[in-house]
Write a protein that holds these residues in place. Sequence first.
Motif, short mmCIF file in Angstrom:
data_model
loop_
_atom_site.label_atom_id
_atom_site.label_comp_id
_atom_site.label_asym_id
_atom_site.label_seq_id
_atom_site.Cartn_x
_atom_site.Cartn_y
_atom_site.Cartn_z
N GLU A 269 0.79 -1.23 0.00
CA GLU A 269 0.00 0.00 0.00
C GLU A 269 0.82 1.28 0.00
N HIS A 302 -8.25 -3.75 -0.63
CA HIS A 302 -7.45 -3.78 0.60
C HIS A 302 -6.35 -2.71 0.57
N HIS A 306 -6.04 0.91 2.77
CA HIS A 306 -4.90 1.25 3.63
C HIS A 306 -4.57 2.74 3.57
N GLU A 325 -3.61 -4.01 9.66
CA GLU A 325 -3.96 -5.17 8.84
C GLU A 325 -5.31 -5.79 9.22
N TYR A 386 -3.62 -10.90 10.45
CA TYR A 386 -4.57 -10.45 9.42
C TYR A 386 -5.99 -10.95 9.71
ZN ZN Z 1 -2.63 -4.94 4.34
#
Ligand code: ZN
Length: 875
Positions: A269, A302, A306, A325, A386
């Motif tokens: 990210e 995702h 971020h 995360e 995660y």
């Molecule tokens: Zn991530």
Amino acid sequence: MRDAQPNTKYLKDYTAPAYWIDHTELTVELFDDYTDVTAQLRIRRNDELDAAGSLTLDGQELELLSVALDGNTLSAEQYQVGDESLTLSGLGDQHLLTIRNRIYPQNNTALEGLYRSGGMYCTQCEAEGFRRISYYLDRPDVMSEFTTHIIAADGQWPVMLSNGNKIADSVMEDGRRRVSWHDPFPKPCYLFALVAGDLRVLEDTFTTMSGREVALQIFVEPQNIDKTEYAMDALKRSMRWDEEVYGREYDLDVFMIVAVDDFNMGAMENKGLNIFNSSCVLANPATATDSTYLRIEAIVAHEYFHNWSGNRVTCRDWFQLSLKEGFTVFRDAGFSADMNSATVKRVEDVQMLRTVQFAEDGGPMAHPVQPDSFIEISNFYTVTIYEKGAEVVGMLHRLLGEEGFRKGSDLYFDRHDGQAVTIHEFVAAMEDANGIDLSQFKLWYKQAGTPVVEAASSYDADAQTLTLTLRQHTPDTPGQTDKQPLWIPLALGLLDAAGNDMPVQVEPAEAWTASSQVLHLREAEQTFVFHNVSERPELSLLRHFSAPVKLEYQQSPEQLLFLLQHDTDGFNRWDAGQKLMLHWIEQARSGSFSLSDAEQTALVSLLQDDQLDKSMLSYLLNLPSESYVAEFSAPVDPAAIHHARETVRLAIANTLLPHLAERYQQLQSPVAYQPEPQQMAQRALKNLVLSYWALVSSDGVTAAQAQFEQADNMTDQMAALLSLVNYGSDEQADAALASFYQQWQHDTLVVNQWLSVQAGSSRRATVASIEQLLQHEAFDWRNPNKVRSVLGVFANQALVSFHQSDASGYALLADAIIKLNGINPQMASRLLTPLTRWKRLIPELSALMRAQLERIQSQEDLSKDVYEVVSKSLS
Ligand code: ZN
Ligand code: PHE
């Protein structure tokens, strides 16, 4: 064995940095054989600390050229260069520190820092890769405004990118080109990125909710430009969704994605410049399967999400990794659930949690969502951080409700914008926005291990009450004993004999949906009494998998079948079906398995159902995977699991056989391929039908052959290939594999799928065949996707082949790990995962696996990554 043991780092030892770096000006000069980096750092003493004017920067594999303080070059006696550090002392409050060093990206096979991938340069800095580019305070709480200049021979790298906005692009007097970028948002160096290459770009725009126009660009190597459209579409949908659901707007003028072939993880990210593993961004119908499309959609979202949960608000230290995360996985799961079927998304996530995360939580690498120590942070990008982290955030969402959760997240982003914070701040924002005390809840972040919840119920017909007793305990994990009771939200419903939800009245509890309640289990044992229960109900517990626990509740096959047919909670229908199938597999192991008439009827009616979502149906009709079954058995005997599961599969296929051909025909679609939910669902069911059909009938194999030849999309072609490889004759399987390779040999991502089909097939994968794949022209030890496609798939999916009684499967994996330890330590360490499970295996296999771990441990020059996992596994 290594003589110096690597150090363990502890959360409790955290101290703030001695200096801040307010501004970083980086000049990166790319030459053919080396790269020179000049860092100009504006440093300022951290006056909260009584700092002694000494500053130690991190650096790894850097050739130091010069150090200057406020423009004056220092002599070598004025600083100390350690193995992985550069120390200056006698510093004042503020300085301009200039450091020049040389690096060799073409020799960088660890894929951390600046490296070459295919025809381009790219970077990977999370977690601690920036120190391989320049000496720096490589820690996430040091946030700096970056200006980056990239210099190269004019014309050599048409595209040169870094974070933020491009501010200059010119040819210098010496004929070299210089491109400059400025990122106005202070960021930790792990979010730094740089790319240079001869790349093509797909461009689009997005107008944000406040009306700003953002340029969107996806950069790829020229041959991939026809595979970028879907990611662009997913990106725009993600941007809109984050505005609508979280009120988050994008903040720069440009958002860029770059696809690279050599990448350790899925994607990264970096601020304004996301870098993706090409397998997680490139797709067109001919080359990508539906599941690849879904993965791309989820990962694009995702990484985009971020930008707020990770970049605008970042982590103080790496023990807080789940802060960004866990939250971001929760956010991308919400997005995927909204774009597709929410129930199916839940099923997929829970499948993964139960097979991979529960295994991790029950093994030697178990750690809390907020770990308290580590040796190598790269080893902590785990399913616990995660996926369990996302489950914990999900429980907060369940406790606070949609609105309360949003109030909490708004407060969190407002309060901490531009800061590097801890998990504590996240929970505190949720508490403050909702006036709730979450101190007990926070144990979820501190205690490792999967909690076990035992449930027992009794019905009193005279009093019309149902009594439910719940008990919880969390098993010991390495370094942690005597765990406290957690706050567990347990959603449930009661079904009457006709399968309808009964109105539930219980205290204390709160309504969740019209038909479900959430019980709050907060003590080791609690009893709940339901009133006005007019008939003996069937309990549907842990609906939607409301907490990441192992539920133990006795239910007969008849009760499970009832829930499979009637539960109004889609997730629990699936779960009841899986429990029933586990029961069948158990029976098959003890040689006493047959499907009852009722079970056969239920299977056939599921096959023919045209009410339910077809993707859901394909999950309902599919057996749990071998590794899923393994998680539910102790000790694990992979061969026995495989054979029992095959017995059940055969029985199901034979039960369905009279209807398979017809159902297969019905599910054919005349419409051109689109990667959209309804079509995907139909293909999923059709291809499941095909696999049962090919398993038990030569007509099915013939259909697979025809589908293989005629398919105009990879989903159908791949499904047909799998059926041919696993159920066709040897000749058919060989021919299909050969023709597939012939057709796709120039597309590296498709070749990866071809490798996986062979490596993951219990029928085809032998140790000898895996060795052949490792010798194949398509294989490359330096490319993580290839390594995963062969070795990762073999060791995690082809269980019978991997768990050979002569240990040859283990030895092959251990050899590969030893080899990769020197090439790419992160990859080597990730491949170790199946070996960490040795204690759960039957004794014969357990000893053999342990011996391979010991062999790895005895190697010279073990990387920290491998050392940590091996030593924890053996202790
Ligand atoms: Zn991530
Ligand atoms: N931060 C990345 C993500 O989850 C993962 C990653 C970690 C990528 C470390 C590369 C290296 O989106």
